[in-house]
Design an enzyme around this catalytic site. Structure first.
Site, PDB file in Angstrom:
ATOM      1  N   TRP A 203       0.857  -1.187   0.000  1.00 55.08           N
ATOM      2  CA  TRP A 203       0.000   0.000   0.000  1.00 55.08           C
ATOM      3  C   TRP A 203       0.900   1.246   0.000  1.00 55.08           C
ATOM      4  O   TRP A 203       1.903   1.309   0.699  1.00 55.08           O
ATOM      5  CB  TRP A 203      -0.904   0.002   1.250  1.00 55.08           C
ATOM      6  N   ASP A 371     -15.368   9.587   0.102  1.00 57.48           N
ATOM      7  CA  ASP A 371     -15.991   8.731   1.107  1.00 57.48           C
ATOM      8  C   ASP A 371     -16.660   9.539   2.231  1.00 57.48           C
ATOM      9  O   ASP A 371     -16.098  10.516   2.712  1.00 57.48           O
ATOM     10  CB  ASP A 371     -14.870   7.856   1.694  1.00 57.48           C
ATOM     11  N   LYS A 480     -15.863   7.640  -8.686  1.00 58.86           N
ATOM     12  CA  LYS A 480     -14.654   6.938  -8.228  1.00 58.86           C
ATOM     13  C   LYS A 480     -15.129   5.625  -7.603  1.00 58.86           C
ATOM     14  O   LYS A 480     -15.832   5.622  -6.598  1.00 58.86           O
ATOM     15  CB  LYS A 480     -13.924   7.798  -7.211  1.00 58.86           C
ATOM     16  N   ASP A 482     -14.260   2.468  -5.670  1.00 59.93           N
ATOM     17  CA  ASP A 482     -13.173   2.045  -4.776  1.00 59.93           C
ATOM     18  C   ASP A 482     -13.375   0.598  -4.346  1.00 59.93           C
ATOM     19  O   ASP A 482     -14.480   0.037  -4.443  1.00 59.93           O
ATOM     20  CB  ASP A 482     -13.165   2.974  -3.547  1.00 59.93           C
ATOM     21  N   ASP A 552      -2.433   5.801  -3.026  1.00 57.62           N
ATOM     22  CA  ASP A 552      -2.821   6.748  -1.982  1.00 57.62           C
ATOM     23  C   ASP A 552      -1.655   7.638  -1.589  1.00 57.62           C
ATOM     24  O   ASP A 552      -1.837   8.604  -0.850  1.00 57.62           O
ATOM     25  CB  ASP A 552      -3.329   5.994  -0.747  1.00 57.62           C
TER      26      ASP A 552
END
Ligand code: GLA
Length: 740
Positions: A203, A371, A480, A482, A552
């Site tokens: 990540w 979000d 988007k 996800d 990210d």
């Protein structure tokens, strides 16, 4: 009909496929086995029978039946099976009705067609008018098992690309067969003198380039997480030891798939290499009832005779022309501002409108609400699956918010995570059985959420119904999509015991089904894929969305590596890249605003910060940054990409270029990373220009240099403390060269 790039020599029973400068050859060998002959630079010959020795097995000549096992253990196979004496890695393994695993495929026939058939329910590359291709289908059969296999090979006429896929059919009278492995491709090489290049990571540091020398035995990259993963991308290149960006032979393989995969190179006892790629066979089994078929997803194979850079540019051209679809395929994307790093979950209508108002003054074109707008979601511990508006935050409703944003001149985009459900949600309360689970076992929590069973149509229909309500309620122009956790306890309440191991793949097919519905019903919406950053940066996703959130990690310096690695097989035009705030939220680093902009303009470009709160100096720089992006984006989207620096090897600088296809202009970008004392200025050699043409740097029209000088001598980049605009670490510089 005449197919110029696929031929069959009846006498030697040799098939030849020609892509642009590439030849791939295979033949029907003794015993009716389909054998590999050659893959590499283009050849004029339509058969190599005089130089091939398929009868040279280690112990005895294999033209008789005395030692078929050793013959099969050395024969270069196109689609090797388990159990018949080929002890290298198989691509097909079954459980037959009697419980045994052996299968034995022999040649049955072939067909050649123009264009490229689509793969049922799965993404794949396709022919276009200006990039045509033709397809060879070879049919193999295993009579005792009642199986027939069609191998599909498509050769692109104007690109060094050959694609592979396979369809396996149960043609028996009555019996079910289980596939326990059904890979898509096997390619045999006559050498082991290769380096293997892979894209590994984690990540926030996806797709780091790693290169190692092949050795005896098996070298595997894979995912068994249910998605292509942060850790290993479904990409492998095999290249000559001497190969670098510009020289040497390179074979690139990329799997058009978004779930569990495996890609493996095996160096055999005779110093040959068998490379296989396909769906990971860990926990895979597929029941084929009489008359049913299974389709193995597509493998894209790219050959380059001039280094890794040329391989990358071929992948870029293929994906831009023959994979990405939709309205935004050839269009500049709207410059967006996303509120995730600006607010995380702490926002409401007024806050979003404030951001939009400020953004509109600066030239930003779209607000994306990330979000936290649905259910009662104030942190990541609830509401996934409840795709209705959280009125406390979106006070006044979604339509009101979108209308206000539109009035400010901005488009509006929204975030969904459609494959997930929070235990704390109405959806989970109503349908706890819809989560992927194994009865009687505790379900492992990850990011406080579970994965929905997308193998079930009723689950997909329900989620899609909720999404449609939202999409139809306001003028939404971007999504988007996800996906923020991997699979555990993989079991479905809707599948019988002998089909449970189909769930991994059925899940992926379910995701494709929903993405297909979404993009068909809402062709005007721009879709961006995302998975905890870049865990689903794979070619299959590019079929549905022309861009994917790269990582990210938005730090400009970390992005040098991430974007370099991503560009190894994916086009820059597809890389989601934003300018974010400092200190950077992932690594805490401070970098100049200008550098953040220059690095983001390599991708789709946008902002991920609270534009009402950043330093005024940075805010004032935004209109200029946007102007620069608009100016160079056509080159980034349509030009040829050349990597010049390599931050994996030298962490003091990085550089790259985009060159127009007609070589009339080029954008050069340089980033000073970590300075070293007593460093001299350096000459950096440009790439991809016309050596015979003259170029000037846009700001110095009187200083012309030949493309040859720019490429073979280079341009001088000042040492880090020099007055030439580069004062220390993390500074960037862009130069625009124009043909005189
Ligand atoms: C993932 C994405 C981020 C953001 C968050 C929201 O991590 O990669 O960009 O959307 O989810 O929860």
């Amino acid at each position: 009909m005449i197919f110029i790039n696929i031929t069959f020599n009846e006498k030697t029973r040799t098939f030849k496929l020609d892509a642009k400068d590439t030849t791939y050859m295979l033949m029907v060998a003794d015993g009716e086995y389909l054998a590999h002959v050659y893959y590499g630079r283009k050849l004029p010959d339509d058969s190599l029978i005089s130089v091939m020795r398929f009868d040279e097995s280690p112990f005895t000549p294999a033209t008789n039946n005395r030692d078929r096992a050793s013959y099969l253990d050395t024969l270069p196979m196109e689609y090797p099976c388990f159990g018949i004496g080929d002890y290298r890695e198989p691509v097909l393994r079954i459980t037959a009705p009697d419980g045994t695993s052996t299968c034995d495929l022999r040649y049955k026939g072939y067909d050649i067609t123009s264009g490229k058939p689509s793969l049922e329910g799965m993404p794949a590359t396709f022919a276009t008018d200006d990039s045509p291709c033709n397809t060879l289908e070879i049919i193999l059969e295993d009579k005792p098992a009642g199986l027939e296999v069609s191998l599909f090979y498509t050769a692109f006429e104007k690109l060094d690309v050959i694609t592979r896929s396979a369809v396996i059919r149960n043609v028996s009278n009555d019996k079910s067969v289980y596939l326990t492995r059904a890979l898509s491709a096997c390619v045999e090489f006559d050498t082991h003198e290769f380096d293997m290049i892979t894209l590994n990571g984690s990540w926030a540091r996806e797709r780091a380039v790693e290169r190692c020398r092949l050795h005896h035995a098996k070298q595997l990259v894979d995912s068994c997480k249910g998605e292509s993963s942060h850790q290993n991308n479904p990409f492998v290149a095999l290249c000559e030891h001497k190969a670098d960006e510009d020289i040497g032979e390179v074979f690139g393989f990329n799997f058009v798939y978004s779930g569990n995969f495996m890609a493996q190179a095996e160096v055999t006892q005779h110093k040959k290499t068998r490379f296989v790629m396909g769906i990971n066979s860990i926990d895979f089994s597929w029941k084929l009832d009489k008359g049913e078929s299974f389709t193995a997803p597509e493998v894209v194979m790219v050959h380059s005779d001039s280094g890794i850079g040329k391989m990358s540019r071929t992948f870029h051209d293929l994906y831009r022309n023959n994979l990405i679809r939709g309205e935004y395929k050839d269009k500049r994307r709207p410059i967006l501002i996303n509120n995730w790093e600006a607010t995380y979950f702490d926002f409401n209508t007024d806050k979003l409108i404030d951001i939009a108002r400020e953004a509109s003054k600066l030239g930003i074109e779209m607000l994306v609400m990330d979000d936290g707008w649905f259910g009662h979601r104030d942190s990541d511990n609830s509401s996934l699956g409840d795709w209705f508006v959280y009125e406390k935050k979106i006070n006044g409703g979604l339509k009101h918010l979108v209308d206000e944003v539109n009035k400010l001149g901005l488009k509006f985009g929204i975030w969904f995570e459609p494959e997930m459900v929070s235990p704390d949600s109405e959806l989970y309360k109503a349908h706890p059985d819809w989560a992927i689970q194994i009865g009687g076992r505790e379900l492992t929590m990850s990011r406080e959420q579970y994965v929905l069973d997308y193998s079930r149509k009723e689950v997909r229909d329900y989620v899609y119904g909720m999404m449609k309500n939202i999409l139809d309620s306001a003028n939404i122009e971007y999504i988007k999509w996800d996906m923020n956790r991997q699979h555990t306890e993989v079991g479905s309440n809707a599948l019988p015991a002998d089909r449970q191991k189909e769930l991994w793949h059925r899940y992926v097919l379910g995701v494709y089904d929903l993405m297909d519905r979404l993009t068909t019903d809402y062709p005007h919406i721009l879709l961006e894929n995302c998975s905890g950053g870049g865990a689903r940066f794979d070619p299959a996703m590019l079929y549905y969305s022309p861009q994917i959130w790269c990582s990210d990690d938005t730090d400009a310096i970390e992005r040098l590596k991430i974007q370099h690695g991503t560009s190894v097989c994916y086009p820059c035009s597809a890389m989601g890249a934003h300018v974010s705030d400092c200190p950077n939220h992932t690594v805490g680093r401070n970098t100049p605003f200008e550098t953040r902009g220059d690095v983001a303009l390599v991708g789709t470009f946008g902002y991920e910060l609270d534009v009402t709160r950043i330093p005024e100096e940075d805010r004032n720089a935004i209109p200029g940054q946007i102007e620069k992006f608009k100016k160079y984006n056509p080159l980034v989207r349509t030009g040829d990409h050349y990597r010049i620096g390599n931050v994996f090897e030298d962490n003091t600088w990085d550089a790259w270029m985009f060159v127009a296809k007609d070589k009339s202009e080029a954008l050069f970008e340089f980033v000073q990373v970590l300075g070293r004392p007593n460093e001299r200025s350096r000459n950096i050699k440009l790439k991809g220009l016309d050596p015979d043409a003259y170029y000037y740097e846009e700001t110095k029209p009187d200083e012309k240099l030949s493309g040859a000088a720019l490429m073979y001598v280079g341009i001088n980049i000042a040492k880090m403390w020099n007055v030439d605009g580069l004062y220390g670490d993390f500074k960037s510089k862009t130069l625009h060269f124009v043909r005189a």
